[in-house]
Write a protein that holds these residues in place. Structure first.
Motif, PDB file in Angstrom:
ATOM      1  N   TRP A 147      -1.177   0.985   0.606  1.00 30.89           N
ATOM      2  CA  TRP A 147      -0.418  -0.095   1.228  1.00 30.89           C
ATOM      3  C   TRP A 147      -0.019  -1.198   0.264  1.00 30.89           C
ATOM      4  O   TRP A 147       0.839  -2.011   0.587  1.00 30.89           O
ATOM      5  CB  TRP A 147      -1.219  -0.693   2.385  1.00 30.89           C
ATOM      6  CG  TRP A 147      -1.326   0.261   3.536  1.00 30.89           C
ATOM      7  CD1 TRP A 147      -0.635   1.430   3.704  1.00 30.89           C
ATOM      8  CD2 TRP A 147      -2.175   0.138   4.688  1.00 30.89           C
ATOM      9  NE1 TRP A 147      -0.993   2.047   4.875  1.00 30.89           N
ATOM     10  CE2 TRP A 147      -1.940   1.270   5.507  1.00 30.89           C
ATOM     11  CE3 TRP A 147      -3.093  -0.804   5.100  1.00 30.89           C
ATOM     12  CZ2 TRP A 147      -2.592   1.469   6.711  1.00 30.89           C
ATOM     13  CZ3 TRP A 147      -3.751  -0.608   6.306  1.00 30.89           C
ATOM     14  CH2 TRP A 147      -3.509   0.514   7.106  1.00 30.89           C
ATOM     15  N   ALA A 202       4.862   1.849   2.678  1.00 23.01           N
ATOM     16  CA  ALA A 202       3.852   2.236   3.668  1.00 23.01           C
ATOM     17  C   ALA A 202       3.089   1.011   4.165  1.00 23.01           C
ATOM     18  O   ALA A 202       2.718   0.921   5.342  1.00 23.01           O
ATOM     19  CB  ALA A 202       2.880   3.253   3.057  1.00 23.01           C
ATOM     20  N   GLY A 203       2.862   0.043   3.276  1.00 22.32           N
ATOM     21  CA  GLY A 203       2.193  -1.187   3.678  1.00 22.32           C
ATOM     22  C   GLY A 203       3.037  -1.999   4.641  1.00 22.32           C
ATOM     23  O   GLY A 203       2.525  -2.571   5.613  1.00 22.32           O
ATOM     24  N   GLU A 204       4.343  -2.059   4.373  1.00 14.49           N
ATOM     25  CA  GLU A 204       5.234  -2.780   5.284  1.00 14.49           C
ATOM     26  C   GLU A 204       5.255  -2.106   6.653  1.00 14.49           C
ATOM     27  O   GLU A 204       5.246  -2.781   7.695  1.00 14.49           O
ATOM     28  CB  GLU A 204       6.642  -2.842   4.691  1.00 14.49           C
ATOM     29  CG  GLU A 204       6.736  -3.684   3.430  1.00 14.49           C
ATOM     30  CD  GLU A 204       8.174  -3.933   3.017  1.00 14.49           C
ATOM     31  OE1 GLU A 204       9.029  -4.035   3.903  1.00 14.49           O
ATOM     32  OE2 GLU A 204       8.430  -4.016   1.807  1.00 14.49           O
ATOM     33  N   MET A 233      -7.039   0.490   7.910  1.00 18.01           N
ATOM     34  CA  MET A 233      -7.309   0.503   6.474  1.00 18.01           C
ATOM     35  C   MET A 233      -8.701   1.070   6.191  1.00 18.01           C
ATOM     36  O   MET A 233      -8.878   1.907   5.293  1.00 18.01           O
ATOM     37  CB  MET A 233      -7.192  -0.907   5.916  1.00 18.01           C
ATOM     38  CG  MET A 233      -7.491  -1.027   4.425  1.00 18.01           C
ATOM     39  SD  MET A 233      -7.606  -2.744   3.887  1.00 18.01           S
ATOM     40  CE  MET A 233      -9.196  -3.202   4.615  1.00 18.01           C
ATOM     41  N   PHE A 283      -4.922  -3.550  11.736  1.00 23.14           N
ATOM     42  CA  PHE A 283      -4.579  -3.289  10.334  1.00 23.14           C
ATOM     43  C   PHE A 283      -5.851  -3.034   9.527  1.00 23.14           C
ATOM     44  O   PHE A 283      -5.937  -2.065   8.759  1.00 23.14           O
ATOM     45  CB  PHE A 283      -3.819  -4.496   9.772  1.00 23.14           C
ATOM     46  CG  PHE A 283      -3.290  -4.307   8.383  1.00 23.14           C
ATOM     47  CD1 PHE A 283      -1.995  -3.851   8.166  1.00 23.14           C
ATOM     48  CD2 PHE A 283      -4.081  -4.585   7.278  1.00 23.14           C
ATOM     49  CE1 PHE A 283      -1.508  -3.687   6.879  1.00 23.14           C
ATOM     50  CE2 PHE A 283      -3.602  -4.416   5.989  1.00 23.14           C
ATOM     51  CZ  PHE A 283      -2.311  -3.973   5.794  1.00 23.14           C
ATOM     52  N   ALA A 295       2.864  -0.354   7.959  1.00 24.45           N
ATOM     53  CA  ALA A 295       1.583  -0.616   8.608  1.00 24.45           C
ATOM     54  C   ALA A 295       1.554  -2.013   9.218  1.00 24.45           C
ATOM     55  O   ALA A 295       1.000  -2.218  10.304  1.00 24.45           O
ATOM     56  CB  ALA A 295       0.441  -0.457   7.599  1.00 24.45           C
ATOM     57  N   MET A 330      -0.741  -9.740   2.699  1.00 23.19           N
ATOM     58  CA  MET A 330       0.355  -8.792   2.838  1.00 23.19           C
ATOM     59  C   MET A 330       1.668  -9.505   3.133  1.00 23.19           C
ATOM     60  O   MET A 330       2.738  -9.100   2.652  1.00 23.19           O
ATOM     61  CB  MET A 330       0.037  -7.783   3.937  1.00 23.19           C
ATOM     62  CG  MET A 330      -1.206  -6.931   3.677  1.00 23.19           C
ATOM     63  SD  MET A 330      -1.099  -5.879   2.207  1.00 23.19           S
ATOM     64  CE  MET A 330      -0.028  -4.575   2.835  1.00 23.19           C
ATOM     65  N   ILE A 332       3.606  -5.065  -2.420  1.00 24.10           N
ATOM     66  CA  ILE A 332       3.433  -4.274  -1.207  1.00 24.10           C
ATOM     67  C   ILE A 332       4.252  -2.998  -1.309  1.00 24.10           C
ATOM     68  O   ILE A 332       5.297  -2.962  -1.977  1.00 24.10           O
ATOM     69  CB  ILE A 332       3.849  -5.092   0.041  1.00 24.10           C
ATOM     70  CG1 ILE A 332       3.409  -4.391   1.336  1.00 24.10           C
ATOM     71  CG2 ILE A 332       5.343  -5.366   0.044  1.00 24.10           C
ATOM     72  CD1 ILE A 332       3.578  -5.261   2.569  1.00 24.10           C
ATOM     73  N   THR A 333       3.780  -1.923  -0.697  1.00 25.95           N
ATOM     74  CA  THR A 333       4.499  -0.653  -0.701  1.00 25.95           C
ATOM     75  C   THR A 333       5.246  -0.493   0.624  1.00 25.95           C
ATOM     76  O   THR A 333       4.942  -1.184   1.607  1.00 25.95           O
ATOM     77  CB  THR A 333       3.530   0.524  -0.868  1.00 25.95           C
ATOM     78  OG1 THR A 333       2.687   0.587   0.290  1.00 25.95           O
ATOM     79  CG2 THR A 333       2.684   0.359  -2.121  1.00 25.95           C
ATOM     80  N   ALA A 390      -7.032  -1.584   0.518  1.00 27.04           N
ATOM     81  CA  ALA A 390      -5.635  -1.448   0.931  1.00 27.04           C
ATOM     82  C   ALA A 390      -4.839  -0.678  -0.111  1.00 27.04           C
ATOM     83  O   ALA A 390      -3.945   0.110   0.216  1.00 27.04           O
ATOM     84  CB  ALA A 390      -5.018  -2.828   1.167  1.00 27.04           C
TER      85      ALA A 390
END
Length: 713
Positions: free
Chosen positions: A72, A85-87, A102, A98, A89, A15, A82-83, A67
């Motif tokens: 994410w 929402a992933g950032e 997930m 994490f 998270a 990530m 990365i999205t 993920a």
């Protein structure tokens, strides 16, 4: 630790690599960058198959698929990214948390998939279970899938050709050598368009000869291992389905009393030759095409669907519902289908059945929703499985003991409660937000309207995401003047057919896809956000769906219905939030039908909650030490709006809620000249240029509006 793959460490590194990248990057590049920053153990570096696949890379591909399911990261066209929402998270959870979060989200998704699998029976259920282990970026073979499902290999193609849309992944099943099967049963018509392109978009790599990468192949052992890891090594308990079968007017006769006396249910099958059920759908289609040539194409399609349901999809133990003389009767199938030469040729296809209430019929008006809407279909066979809970409630009222009842919904449909965290993040009172949530729950459709810059779209998204609890349950579309019913709901689109010839496929639009997902997960709320809802011709876009916005318990025939079985209704767990810019079109111009179907909530700079939004935001900025210049911006905005005579043309606070405005002395002047004055110039089109002088900053500085007290940060 030496014999364990360090999932939290590797996933966190992955990530971080994606967040640091300026653009989406290839999966191999991701792996190379991870290897540069993580000291891999001998166990992780071990080669696990004859393709040279290393354990840590195989492990990471599997975990990143989870993920991706959690929203994410994305894997598209072989590129990973990365999205937002992933950032978020990553900022919220440490490495171990994490992975835990997930897994929690992924298991929620798996739960919905399991529910869909439980609706199948026998071999179909086993195949679907095995297929559910094949995530994006991987593929498996027909023999591996059959081996894990413990079914003959020949059963797999037939199932995939007719796979339930709720069970994705059929395009990930290939030949042993990784090539696509050129069999017509597995053509793009059945499996969703260009399968190779779809696989490549998920990250599966192909060589020049069209073979999928062997490193991405899952063997039968791989499938078993992944299902065991997911806790699905146990056989799921089969669930009953439910069917409406009509018999009250078969060539002029009511067969229902005979069904109850004889203990069976039937279809006429008048023109069918002698057949031995079950009959594969493609073979059944050919028989119907030959035997019912006197009928229209649409009628033959409907016949095929009805016979397929009766002969192939129904199972012993499924519930039955039929109607006669304004009354409803309930029963249960007790045998496989048979073909008989009935004396009157009105009941050649039969299944034995037990009828529960032959002496206690249920008057049609006493049927509970949504059954009356479902019975509006004129088809002879209708799948009522999604309403099985209602049918069981009716049986309970009749004091009929049910063996092996279908599982009730795990939880009632509900919004997540509005909390202080959401209120604090939006800088809007919790009471106001809760009120809007209650209105939306009650009315199902709500429109946020007001001048530009009042945060309508942002509020709609944040509120929907919070109430849903999962971003996969929220869909946003933006209307524009050329937007149509076909774009919004469904319509025919050109596709490349067999032999490269042009064909037309019925393409599902965003609203249809959302409704289909909501119907599968009835305990979860689903939200459609329509941005700029008043910019399209609403009567043209919604079409017959307009009726369903007001009557959720009714069903209608769709514009592109292939047959009368395709009646459609809006599930109760679908909610719509629209946004409307009053400068584009005044709310007074919205037609009465639209106003009746939506609740309207105004967001205006002069009234709560928008009136103090900018001051609250500036107070927080100041408390964080980032408010260096233009501290009187809120006063100037109030002074500006006081000079704008048309209430619908007021300027909202969002124009001034950017940190860059307050880093330099001329920041406010820049946004005033580039964003606000051009908007006002458009409103005063045709007027002398001097009219804008009253809106300029120097004029407002001389006579600002009475300042309001600053809120506490």
């Amino acid at each position: 630790m030496s014999d364990t793959v360090r999932t939290p460490l590797l996933l966190r590194a992955c990530m971080e690599v994606l967040r640091e990248a300026d653009e989406p990057i290839q999966a191999k590049e991701v792996a190379d960058r991870i290897a540069q920053r993580v000291s891999l153990t001998p166990h992780e570096l071990a080669v696990i198959n004859d393709t040279g696949m290393r354990r840590w890379i195989n492990h990471l591909r599997w975990r990143t698929s989870k993920a991706a399911s959690a929203g994410w990261l994305t894997k598209r066209d072989g590129l990973w990214s990365i999205t937002p929402a992933g950032e978020a998270a990553m900022d919220t959870y440490d490495a171990d948390q994490f992975v835990a979060e997930m897994e929690r989200r992924y298991q929620e998704i798996r739960k919905h998939r399991k529910a869909a699998v439980k609706q199948l029976s026998g071999d179909e259920r086993n195949i679907a279970r095995a297929l559910s282990a094949v995530e994006e970026g991987a593929w498996t073979s027909f023999t591996a899938l059959a081996s894990q499902a413990n079914v003959p290999v020949k059963h797999v193609p037939h199932f995939l050709a007719q796979a339930n849309p709720a069970l994705p992944g059929s395009h990930r099943v290939l030949n042993e050598d990784g090539t696509l099967l050129p069999d017509r049963l597995l053509s793009a018509t059945y499996r969703g368009g260009d399968m190779r392109r779809k696989l490549m978009s998920e990250g599966v790599e192909f060589d020049e000869d069209g073979h999928a990468s062997p490193t991405q192949r899952l063997t039968a052992d791989d499938l078993a291992e992944r299902l065991a890891e997911l806790g699905e090594d146990a056989e799921p308990t089969p669930s009953a389905r439910a069917w409406l079968v009509r018999g009250s007017s078969v060539e002029g006769r009511d067969l229902v009393p005979g069904w109850q006396t004889g203990g069976y249910v039937s279809l006429a099958g008048t023109k069918l030759p002698t057949i031995t059920p079950p009959v594969p759908r493609d073979e059944l289609k050919a028989i119907v095409e030959d035997s019912y040539q006197h009928m229209s194409h649409a009628a033959r399609v409907a016949k095929t669907a009805e016979y397929d349901a009766f002969l192939n999809r129904m199972r012993s133990g499924d519930y039955l519902l039929t109607t006669s003389q304004g009354k409803a009767f309930l029963g249960r199938i007790t045998s496989d289908a048979t073909f008989v030469q009935s004396d009157d040729q009105r009941s050649n296809l039969r299944r034995t059945a037990t009828w529960f209430n032959a002496d206690r019929p249920i008057p049609y008006p006493k049927l509970e929703d949504p059954l009356p809407a479902r019975l509006a279909s004129t088809a002879d066979v209708v799948d009522l499985t999604e309403d099985i809970a209602t049918i069981e409630q009716l049986l309970a009222k009749l004091h009929v003991e049910i063996e092996e009842p279908a599982p009730a919904p795990e939880r009632p449909l509900a919004f997540r409660e509005v909390d202080d965290d959401l209120a604090n993040r939006l800088m809007i009172g919790r009471g106001w937000l809760s009120k809007q949530a209650e209105v939306l729950w009650d009315r199902h459709q709500l429109i946020l309207y007001g001048p530009p810059g009042t945060g309508k779209t942002y509020l709609a998204q944040e509120l929907a995401y919070h109430l849903a609890g999962d971003p996969s349950q929220v869909k946003l579309v933006q209307f524009h003047p050329s937007y149509t019913y076909e774009d919004f709901f469904e319509g025919f689109r050109p596709v490349q057919g067999k032999d490269g010839k042009l064909a037309f496929d019925l393409h599902r639009g965003p609203f249809r896809r959302l409704v289909d997902a909501a119907r599968e997960h009835s305990s979860d709320p689903y939200f459609l956000i329509i941005d700029e809802i008043n910019r399209a011709n609403l009567a043209k876009v919604f079409g017959e769906l307009y009726f369903l916005l007001e009557y959720r318990n009714r069903a209608i025939s769709l514009l592109y219905s292939a047959n009368d079985e395709d009646t459609f209704r809006l599930p109760k767990n679908v909610f719509i939030i629209g946004t409307m810019n009053t400068t584009d079109r005044s709310i007074a111009l919205v037609d009465a039908a639209m106003r009746r179907r939506f609740a309207f909530v105004e967001l205006h700079p002069a009234q709560s909650p928008t009136d103090v939004l900018l001051r609250t935001w500036l107070a927080r900025l100041d408390a964080e030490g980032h408010l260096h210049h233009n501290k009187n911006a809120a006063d100037l905005l109030d002074a500006l709006n006081a000079r704008i005579e048309d209430r619908d043309l007021a300027i909202g606070p969002s124009f001034l809620m950017r940190e860059s405005i307050y880093r330099s002395e001329d920041g406010l002047n820049r946004v005033w000249e580039s964003d606000i004055l051009p908007l006002l110039a458009e409103h005063h089109y045709g007027s002398p240029p001097e009219i804008l002088d009253r809106y300029r900053l120097d004029a407002l500085h001389k006579a600002p509006a009475n300042p309001r007290p600053d809120p506490q940060p």
